[in-house]
Design a protein around this motif. Structure first.
Motif, PDB file in Angstrom:
ATOM      1  N   ASP A  36       0.073   5.123   4.266  1.00 60.51           N
ATOM      2  CA  ASP A  36       0.647   4.584   5.499  1.00 60.51           C
ATOM      3  C   ASP A  36      -0.214   5.016   6.698  1.00 60.51           C
ATOM      4  OD1 ASP A  36       2.468   3.336   7.085  1.00 60.51           O
ATOM      5  OD2 ASP A  36       3.987   4.914   7.006  1.00 60.51           O
ATOM      6  N   CYS A  37      -1.429   4.476   6.786  1.00 59.11           N
ATOM      7  CA  CYS A  37      -2.318   4.854   7.891  1.00 59.11           C
ATOM      8  C   CYS A  37      -1.719   4.336   9.204  1.00 59.11           C
ATOM      9  CB  CYS A  37      -3.698   4.239   7.695  1.00 59.11           C
ATOM     10  SG  CYS A  37      -4.472   4.670   6.140  1.00 59.11           S
ATOM     11  N   HIS A  57      -0.702  -3.422   6.169  1.00 60.88           N
ATOM     12  CA  HIS A  57      -0.023  -3.106   4.908  1.00 60.88           C
ATOM     13  C   HIS A  57       1.505  -3.185   5.007  1.00 60.88           C
ATOM     14  CE1 HIS A  57       0.499   0.648   7.074  1.00 60.88           C
ATOM     15  NE2 HIS A  57       1.390   1.010   6.177  1.00 60.88           N
ATOM     16  N   GLY A  96      -4.738  -3.223  -0.376  1.00 67.00           N
ATOM     17  CA  GLY A  96      -3.977  -1.968  -0.303  1.00 67.00           C
ATOM     18  C   GLY A  96      -3.903  -1.295  -1.670  1.00 67.00           C
ATOM     19  N   PHE A 152      -3.009   3.516  11.985  1.00 67.71           N
ATOM     20  CA  PHE A 152      -3.749   2.475  12.713  1.00 67.71           C
ATOM     21  C   PHE A 152      -3.637   1.111  12.039  1.00 67.71           C
ATOM     22  CE2 PHE A 152      -6.701   4.601   9.798  1.00 67.71           C
ATOM     23  CZ  PHE A 152      -7.043   3.521   9.003  1.00 67.71           C
ATOM     24  N   CYS A 153      -3.034   1.063  10.838  1.00 67.98           N
ATOM     25  CA  CYS A 153      -3.095  -0.161  10.027  1.00 67.98           C
ATOM     26  C   CYS A 153      -1.834  -1.004  10.189  1.00 67.98           C
ATOM     27  CB  CYS A 153      -3.313   0.211   8.565  1.00 67.98           C
ATOM     28  SG  CYS A 153      -3.248  -1.209   7.452  1.00 67.98           S
ATOM     29  N   CYS A 169       0.832  -1.212   0.000  1.00 66.30           N
ATOM     30  CA  CYS A 169       0.000   0.000   0.000  1.00 66.30           C
ATOM     31  C   CYS A 169       0.863   1.257   0.000  1.00 66.30           C
ATOM     32  CB  CYS A 169      -0.930  -0.007   1.208  1.00 66.30           C
ATOM     33  SG  CYS A 169      -2.134   1.322   1.119  1.00 66.30           S
TER      34      CYS A 169
HETATM   35 FE1  SF4 Z   1      -4.559   2.595   5.026  1.00 69.22          FE
HETATM   36 FE2  SF4 Z   1      -5.945   0.611   3.788  1.00 69.22          FE
HETATM   37 FE3  SF4 Z   1      -3.402   1.139   3.085  1.00 69.22          FE
HETATM   38 FE4  SF4 Z   1      -3.930   0.025   5.476  1.00 69.22          FE
HETATM   39  S1  SF4 Z   1      -4.280  -0.906   3.476  1.00 69.22           S
HETATM   40  S2  SF4 Z   1      -2.491   1.711   5.038  1.00 69.22           S
HETATM   41  S3  SF4 Z   1      -5.924   1.045   5.995  1.00 69.22           S
HETATM   42  S4  SF4 Z   1      -5.179   2.534   2.859  1.00 69.22           S
END
Ligand code: SF4
Ligand code: V47
Length: 370
Positions: A91-92, A98, A132, A94-95, A88
Motif C-alpha cells: 500500500d504505497c 492499486h 500490482g 504515493f500510488c 496489490c
Molecule cells: Fe506500490 Fe506498485 Fe503496489 Fe502501487 S502497485 S501500491 S506502486 S507496489
C-alpha cells in the motif's frame, strides 16, 4: 538551444538568457568543465550544481552531455503497456493505481485478453508489462504470460516485471531470484522495467512505502539480472517529500552499480503525480524541478546509455522540452496505461509514431525508431 563549447564562447554569446545564466553560475565553472569532459563528479559538486545551478545553465550542460553521447539522435519505440492487475498487497502512499485485495474496482487481465490487446496494435515492437502484487495470481501466470507473448510475437521486445515483482515471484514460488529470472528469460523475457526503485532512502521508505522491498533488495535483484545478461532500467520517483541530497544519493548509487555491471539501459526520472493518492496534499514538482532533475540525471549518469522523458507522466509538452534538458528517449506510443489513468481519471491518449517524430524534429532532433 545553443551549445557551450567552452566558457569563453559562452561569455561571447550575445544571448541574454545565457549571459545571465553564466553570471549566476560563475562559481560553478570548474564543476561544469568536468561535466563537459564527461568526468565523474564528486557528491558535493553534484549537489552544488543541482541546488545552485540555474535552470538554463543545467539544461545547456545536460544537452551537451547528451549530444556527446547521442549527437542529434532521439529514440522512441512502438509499444504497448500492459498493467495486468491493479490488485496489490502493498500500500504505497504515493500510488493511486492499486486496490487492496477484495476492494471494489480490482481487476486482473486474462492472458488471452492481453494477447488480443497486443494483436490489435499495428507495428508493435515492445510490450511493457507491470502490475500490482496480487496474492490470487499464481507463479505460473507470470511465466505463461511471457511464454505466450513470445510464441505469438517472436520478434518483439518483452520488458516485464519490476524488481519488486521479481522479489514477489521468488517469494510465492519459493525459488531464488536467479531461478525466477532464468525461467523468465527462457520463456522469452528480454529486459526488466525500472519501476519500484522509488528513492533509495530508508527515511522515505519508512514513511511512504514501509512494506515494499528495501533498496538493498532492489539493487541485489537488478545486479542478479545484469549477471544473467538481462538489462534493466532504473527509476527515481521525485517531487514529493525527498530532499535534494536524497536525489543525488540515489543517482550516485545507480552510477556506482553501473560502473560495475554495465547492465542498466535506461534511467527514467518519474515526476510525482499528486492526484488521487494518500499524498494528494502535496503540490507535485514544478516544471523547473522536473527539468533540473532530468538534467542532473543526464550529468551524473553519463555511464547510462539513455535518459527517458516519460511523456505519460510528464505530459507531451514538457517531455518535448526535456529532450533539450538531457533526455534522449521519448519512450513510445504506449496506447493504454492504467497507472496515470487511475490517478488523473482520464485515459492516456495514444501518441502515434509520426507525432513522436514531429515532436523530435521540432526541437532539431533526428528520430530513431528502436
Ligand atoms: Fe506500490 Fe506498485 Fe503496489 Fe502501487 S502497485 S501500491 S506502486 S507496489
Ligand atoms: O514503480 C506510482 C511510479 C512506477 C506514482 O522502465 C508514480 O522504461 C509518479 O516504472 N506519481 C511505474 N509515479 C512506472 C515505471 C516506468 C514507466 C515508464 C517507463 C519505465 C521503463 C518504467 O510508477 C512505479 C512508481 O514508482 N508511480 N505512483 C505517482 N503518484
Amino acid at each position: 538551444m545553443l551549445v557551450i563549447e567552452n566558457f569563453s564562447t559562452l561569455k561571447e554569446d550575445k544571448s541574454l538568457i545565457l549571459e545571465e545564466a553564466f553570471k549566476k553560475n560563475r562559481n560553478l565553472e570548474k564543476i561544469a568543465e568536468k561535466v563537459l569532459n564527461l568526468e565523474p563528479l564528486d557528491f558535493d559538486s553534484a549537489l552544488r550544481l543541482y541546488k545552485g545551478g540555474d535552470l538554463f545553465f543545467l539544461g545547456e550542460l545536460a544537452n551537451k552531455v547528451k549530444e556527446k553521447i547521442h549527437g542529434k539522435n532521439y529514440y522512441y519505440t512502438i509499444n504497448r503497456h500492459i498493467n495486468y492487475t491493479n490488485i496489490c498487497a502493498i500500500d504505497c502512499k504515493f500510488c493511486g493505481y492499486h486496490k487492496r485485495p477484495g476492494e471494489e474496482g480490482g481487476y486482473t487481465l486474462k492472458i488471452d485478453e492481453i494477447l488480443e490487446k497486443l494483436k490489435a496494435t499495428p507495428g508493435l515492437r515492445e510490450v511493457h508489462i507491470v502490475g500490482g502484487l496480487n496474492p490470487k495470481l499464481p507463479y505460473e501466470y507470470y511465466i505463461e504470460l511471457v511464454r505466450r507473448i513470445r510464441s505469438t510475437f517472436p520478434e518483439i521486445h518483452i520488458r516485464a516485471y519490476t524488481c519488486v515483482e521479481i522479489d514477489w515471484l521468488s517469494r510465492i514460488s519459493g525459488k531464488s531470484v536467479e531461478e525466477v529470472l532464468k525461467e523468465l528469460k527462457s520463456a522469452g523475457l528480454n529486459s526488466i522495467p525500472g519501476g519500484g526503485a522509488e528513492v533509495f532512502s530508508e527515511r522515505i521508505r519508512a514513511e511512504l512505502y514501509p512494506t515494499k522491498i528495501s533498496s538493498e533488495r532492489w539493487i541485489e535483484i537488478a545486479k542478479t539480472a545484469h549477471k544473467l545478461g538481462i538489462p534493466t532500467n532504473a527509476t527515481l520517483l521525485f517531487g514529493h517529500i525527498e530532499t535534494d541530497e536524497e536525489i543525488i544519493e540515489h543517482l550516485f548509487k545507480l552510477r556506482e552499480i553501473q560502473e560495475n555491471t554495465k547492465g542498466f539501459y535506461c534511467f527514467i526520472p518519474l515526476a510525482f503525480i499528486p492526484e488521487n493518492n494518500k499524498l494528494s496534499y502535496l503540490p507535485g514538482p514544478s516544471a523547473e524541478k522536473i527539468l533540473k532533475t532530468i538534467a542532473i540525471s543526464r550529468i551524473i549518469l553519463n555511464n547510462f546509455p539513455h535518459i527517458k522523458a516519460y511523456w505519460v507522466f510528464l505530459g507531451i509538452g514538457l517531455s518535448q522540452v526535456a529532450l533539450l534538458w538531457g533526455a534522449d528517449h521519448f519512450h513510445g506510443t504506449v496506447i493504454e496505461e492504467k497507472i496515470s489513468e487511475a490517478m488523473r481519471g482520464e485515459p492516456v491518449i495514444k501518441l502515434p509514431p509520426y507525432e513522436i517524430e514531429k515532436l523530435i524534429r521540432e526541437i532539431g532532433g533526428e528520430p530513431v525508431l528502436v
